[in-house]
Design a protein around this motif. Structure first.
Motif, short mmCIF file in Angstrom:
data_model
loop_
_atom_site.label_atom_id
_atom_site.label_comp_id
_atom_site.label_asym_id
_atom_site.label_seq_id
_atom_site.Cartn_x
_atom_site.Cartn_y
_atom_site.Cartn_z
N LEU A 199 41.50 17.58 45.28
CA LEU A 199 41.35 16.72 46.46
C LEU A 199 40.52 15.48 46.14
O LEU A 199 40.84 14.38 46.59
CB LEU A 199 40.69 17.51 47.59
N LEU A 200 39.47 15.67 45.32
CA LEU A 200 38.64 14.53 44.95
C LEU A 200 39.44 13.51 44.14
O LEU A 200 39.37 12.30 44.40
CB LEU A 200 37.44 15.02 44.14
N TYR A 201 40.21 13.98 43.17
CA TYR A 201 41.03 13.08 42.36
C TYR A 201 42.07 12.38 43.22
O TYR A 201 42.38 11.20 43.01
CB TYR A 201 41.70 13.84 41.23
N ALA A 202 42.63 13.11 44.19
CA ALA A 202 43.64 12.49 45.06
C ALA A 202 43.03 11.36 45.88
O ALA A 202 43.62 10.28 46.03
CB ALA A 202 44.23 13.55 45.98
N VAL A 203 41.81 11.59 46.40
CA VAL A 203 41.14 10.54 47.18
C VAL A 203 40.81 9.35 46.29
O VAL A 203 41.00 8.19 46.68
CB VAL A 203 39.86 11.11 47.83
N LEU A 204 40.32 9.60 45.06
CA LEU A 204 39.99 8.50 44.15
C LEU A 204 41.22 7.71 43.76
O LEU A 204 41.18 6.48 43.65
CB LEU A 204 39.29 9.06 42.91
#
Length: 291
Positions: free
Chosen positions: A25-30
């Motif tokens: 999820l963090l990578y998707a947001v970034l």
């Protein structure tokens, strides 16, 4: 009978299966944020390859009907952008190098040398940050006119150095305060002069903060418009920011050529930032931690 020792409570660890989900999820947001940051560049690149009809009739992020690479050739040759580009490069580099050198010398004198007015001089530099650029245009123009420096590149270089020196010193201060004094004391014990101490020991140790201040100065100098438009009148001495006006006519405006000029103008700063990104982050964070 001795009382039993209290056993410390152990908090349950989060399930290992949630960690990959959280990172995903963090990578998707970034990735989403990075894509949003790149959208203006993509739009500008497509904009530079269109003609006026396509600019106004097609959606902003749509591909041009025909890739008009001749827009770049037109602005580089017929639009005199090659001259403006060269002027922007050498004026930016000269002003940046002079600002960093003077800023390093001033910061070294304020943080490492003991003299009465060091705090007062530092206060003057900090106060100078609050001076608006627009409030000095008339005085600077009058001063340069009396000195015969109007319509001269030196008027731009001196103005850039004067207005960038306070912020350069402010960025360098934290880094210089964090430098270990033992290295300098050992060099002095070995007979090192004050000039060799700065140029051969201190200056190489501050390469990361130099990269940080260099990119900040280059961005300001490269994009500066007010001083060029006020002090420079000869077409052969103008920079890219003012040269864009050549494609704005009284009745028609060549929007594709303006887009091509803007793409050419942002490429050097973008490439420089990509090469110096690690040093910039190191320089921003290094001065915040001592020891």
């Amino acid at each position: 009978m001795l009382p039993k020792a209290a056993t410390p409570s152990v908090k349950p660890r989060p399930a290992a299966g949630f960690r990959p989900i959280g990172f995903s999820l963090l990578y998707a947001v970034l990735i989403l944020v990075a894509a949003l940051q790149l959208l203006p560049l993509v739009w500008l690149f497509f904009f530079s390859l269109k003609n006026n009809q396509e600019v106004f009739n097609l959606p902003p992020l749509s591909l041009p009907v025909q890739f008009r690479w001749e827009n770049y050739q037109k602005v580089w040759e017929a639009g005199n952008i090659n001259v403006y580009f060269f002027n922007s490069v050498w004026i930016t580099l000269a002003a940046t190098a002079l600002t960093i050198m003077l800023g390093g010398l001033a910061t070294f004198a304020i943080t490492r040398m003991k003299w009465r007015l060091s705090s007062f001089v530092l206060g003057l530099f900090m106060v100078a940050i609050m001076i608006p650029v627009h409030s000095t245009l008339i005085q600077l123009f009058s001063m340069f006119n009396k000195a015969g420096l109007t319509d001269h590149p030196l008027s731009l270089i001196l103005s850039y150095v004067a207005f960038n020196l306070p912020i350069t010193i402010m960025i360098m201060l934290g880094f210089y305060y964090a430098l270990p004094k033992e290295v300098e004391e050992a060099a002095i014990m070995d007979g090192c002069s004050i000039h060799r101490l700065f140029f051969q020991i201190v200056l190489p140790m501050t390469s990361s903060v130099i990269a940080t201040t260099a990119i900040i100065n280059m961005i300001y100098n490269w994009n500066e418009f007010i001083f060029v438009n006020t002090f420079i009148s000869s077409d052969s001495l103008k920079t890219l920011t003012v040269g864009v006006q050549n494609f704005v006519g009284q009745y028609t405006t060549d929007w594709g050529s303006i887009g091509a000029t803007l793409v050419i103008s942002i490429l050097p700063i973008l490439v420089m930032f990509l090469f110096l990104s690690n040093q910039i982050m190191e320089g921003i964070t290094a001065g915040s931690v001592k020891g």
